[in-house]
Scaffold this motif. Structure first.
Motif, PDB file in Angstrom:
ATOM      1  N   LEU A   6      36.805  19.389  62.267  1.00 13.70           N
ATOM      2  CA  LEU A   6      36.611  18.808  63.588  1.00 13.70           C
ATOM      3  C   LEU A   6      37.557  19.399  64.623  1.00 13.70           C
ATOM      4  O   LEU A   6      37.314  19.315  65.816  1.00 13.70           O
ATOM      5  CB  LEU A   6      36.799  17.286  63.529  1.00 13.70           C
ATOM      6  CG  LEU A   6      35.774  16.512  62.688  1.00 13.70           C
ATOM      7  CD1 LEU A   6      36.085  15.023  62.722  1.00 13.70           C
ATOM      8  CD2 LEU A   6      34.355  16.761  63.191  1.00 13.70           C
TER       9      LEU A   6
ATOM     10  N   ASN B 239      37.750  24.535  70.790  1.00 11.47           N
ATOM     11  CA  ASN B 239      37.234  23.671  71.850  1.00 11.47           C
ATOM     12  C   ASN B 239      37.803  22.265  71.769  1.00 11.47           C
ATOM     13  O   ASN B 239      38.287  21.713  72.764  1.00 11.47           O
ATOM     14  CB  ASN B 239      35.704  23.610  71.787  1.00 11.47           C
ATOM     15  CG  ASN B 239      35.059  24.895  72.270  1.00 11.47           C
ATOM     16  OD1 ASN B 239      35.699  25.711  72.927  1.00 11.47           O
ATOM     17  ND2 ASN B 239      33.807  25.079  71.938  1.00 11.47           N
ATOM     18  N   THR B 240      37.712  21.659  70.593  1.00 10.67           N
ATOM     19  CA  THR B 240      38.164  20.271  70.471  1.00 10.67           C
ATOM     20  C   THR B 240      39.669  20.154  70.666  1.00 10.67           C
ATOM     21  O   THR B 240      40.141  19.155  71.205  1.00 10.67           O
ATOM     22  CB  THR B 240      37.766  19.687  69.102  1.00 10.67           C
ATOM     23  OG1 THR B 240      38.301  20.512  68.053  1.00 10.67           O
ATOM     24  CG2 THR B 240      36.262  19.613  68.961  1.00 10.67           C
ATOM     25  N   THR B 241      40.409  21.166  70.248  1.00 13.33           N
ATOM     26  CA  THR B 241      41.867  21.120  70.420  1.00 13.33           C
ATOM     27  C   THR B 241      42.250  21.138  71.896  1.00 13.33           C
ATOM     28  O   THR B 241      43.062  20.314  72.350  1.00 13.33           O
ATOM     29  CB  THR B 241      42.534  22.305  69.700  1.00 13.33           C
ATOM     30  OG1 THR B 241      42.228  22.240  68.301  1.00 13.33           O
ATOM     31  CG2 THR B 241      44.043  22.266  69.887  1.00 13.33           C
TER      32      THR B 241
ATOM     33  N   GLU C 147      40.371  20.353  74.394  1.00 10.94           N
ATOM     34  CA  GLU C 147      39.851  19.132  75.014  1.00 10.94           C
ATOM     35  C   GLU C 147      40.769  17.947  74.744  1.00 10.94           C
ATOM     36  O   GLU C 147      41.030  17.130  75.645  1.00 10.94           O
ATOM     37  CB  GLU C 147      38.440  18.853  74.491  1.00 10.94           C
ATOM     38  CG  GLU C 147      37.385  19.812  75.025  1.00 10.94           C
ATOM     39  CD  GLU C 147      36.108  19.805  74.216  1.00 10.94           C
ATOM     40  OE1 GLU C 147      35.171  20.547  74.582  1.00 10.94           O
ATOM     41  OE2 GLU C 147      36.035  19.077  73.206  1.00 10.94           O
TER      42      GLU C 147
ATOM     43  N   CYS D  64      35.574  14.629  74.189  1.00  6.62           N
ATOM     44  CA  CYS D  64      36.123  14.837  72.840  1.00  6.62           C
ATOM     45  C   CYS D  64      35.235  14.192  71.782  1.00  6.62           C
ATOM     46  O   CYS D  64      34.956  14.790  70.729  1.00  6.62           O
ATOM     47  CB  CYS D  64      37.540  14.266  72.762  1.00  6.62           C
ATOM     48  SG  CYS D  64      38.751  15.088  73.826  1.00  6.62           S
TER      49      CYS D  64
ATOM     50  N   GLU E 284      31.951  16.226  71.382  1.00  8.01           N
ATOM     51  CA  GLU E 284      32.175  17.501  70.701  1.00  8.01           C
ATOM     52  C   GLU E 284      32.383  17.298  69.200  1.00  8.01           C
ATOM     53  O   GLU E 284      31.793  18.006  68.365  1.00  8.01           O
ATOM     54  CB  GLU E 284      33.375  18.210  71.306  1.00  8.01           C
ATOM     55  CG  GLU E 284      33.517  19.666  70.890  1.00  8.01           C
ATOM     56  CD  GLU E 284      32.512  20.565  71.554  1.00  8.01           C
ATOM     57  OE1 GLU E 284      31.977  21.456  70.856  1.00  8.01           O
ATOM     58  OE2 GLU E 284      32.250  20.390  72.747  1.00  8.01           O
ATOM     59  N   MET E 285      33.198  16.316  68.836  1.00  7.77           N
ATOM     60  CA  MET E 285      33.471  16.072  67.415  1.00  7.77           C
ATOM     61  C   MET E 285      32.249  15.510  66.694  1.00  7.77           C
ATOM     62  O   MET E 285      31.984  15.866  65.545  1.00  7.77           O
ATOM     63  CB  MET E 285      34.664  15.127  67.269  1.00  7.77           C
ATOM     64  CG  MET E 285      35.979  15.756  67.679  1.00  7.77           C
ATOM     65  SD  MET E 285      37.384  14.669  67.396  1.00  7.77           S
ATOM     66  CE  MET E 285      38.746  15.754  67.872  1.00  7.77           C
TER      67      MET E 285
END
Length: 220
Positions: free
Chosen positions: A2, A6-8, A10, A40, A43-44
């Protein structure tokens, strides 16, 4: 899995927003906190659906785009308000974009990404961002752009949606993983770079907003 690029970025931007904006006296700026939390989460969830459950996540991103459209357009309008005298155009353009999204998702279905609507939305955001810069240039009031929060927020928005528009135009070319023998599709790499630029600019704008508020409080 996860935690991606991108997620980091964000999550970092979300944390910066929580620290810098939770006491902001503007509801528009505070809106960035729940919006980034939704970014977030979306995205996850999309990663979990695709990588763990092996099901389509297109419907999720189509649904998210309705919120993205409303929030980004509203905040662009908020930054333009000091320079414009009427707000009728805000509602007209927002309604038109919603009609385009609803029509495309109705015709093509929720499991086909609303690529045309996303491109139209991006073009509208690009034009509005450029119009904001034009108004700032024409404004006779002095602005120190290096620490002006709206300037950096709009800059990040312009960079991201300009890049995403170019990516959508060359979609078929960029989805190919064989380009330059890269292990990932070029489109994936491009959007990683765009996300980093977007959320770095937004994070800096939140910090500028926080410093501006503290400076004002110290003068009172």
């Amino acid at each position: 899995m996860l935690l991606t690029v991108n997620t980091t970025i964000e999550l970092i931007c979300f944390l910066v927003a929580c620290i810098c904006l939770h006491r902001d006296n503007s509801a528009a700026w505070r809106l960035m906190i729940p919006y980034l939390a939704l970014v977030c989460l979306t995205e996850m969830t999309g990663i979990y659906l695709s990588k763990h459950l092996h099901v389509s996540n297109t419907w999720l991103y189509n649904a998210y785009q309705y919120i993205e459209l409303t929030v980004i357009w509203s905040f662009l309008y908020f930054n333009l308000k000091p320079y414009v005298k009427t707000n009728n155009w805000y509602y007209i353009i927002l309604a038109a974009l919603w009609v385009i999204f609803v029509t495309e998702t109705y015709i093509r279905g929720w499991f086909v990404f609303a690529n045309i609507s996303a491109s139209v939305m991006s073009v509208v955001f690009i034009i509005t961002s450029l119009y904001y810069f034009l108004l700032v240039i024409r404004d006779e009031a002095y602005l120190q752009l290096s620490v002006h929060a709206p300037f950096w927020w709009v800059s990040g928005t312009l960079l991201y949606y300009f890049g995403s528009t170019a990516s959508n135009v060359f979609f078929d070319f960029l989805v190919s993983g064989a380009i330059m023998s890269l292990p990932f599709p070029v489109r994936y790499i491009v959007f990683n770079i765009l996300n980093v630029l977007l959320y770095c600019c937004w994070s800096y704008s939140f910090i500028c907003r926080y410093r501006q508020r503290n400076s004002f409080s110290s003068l009172v």
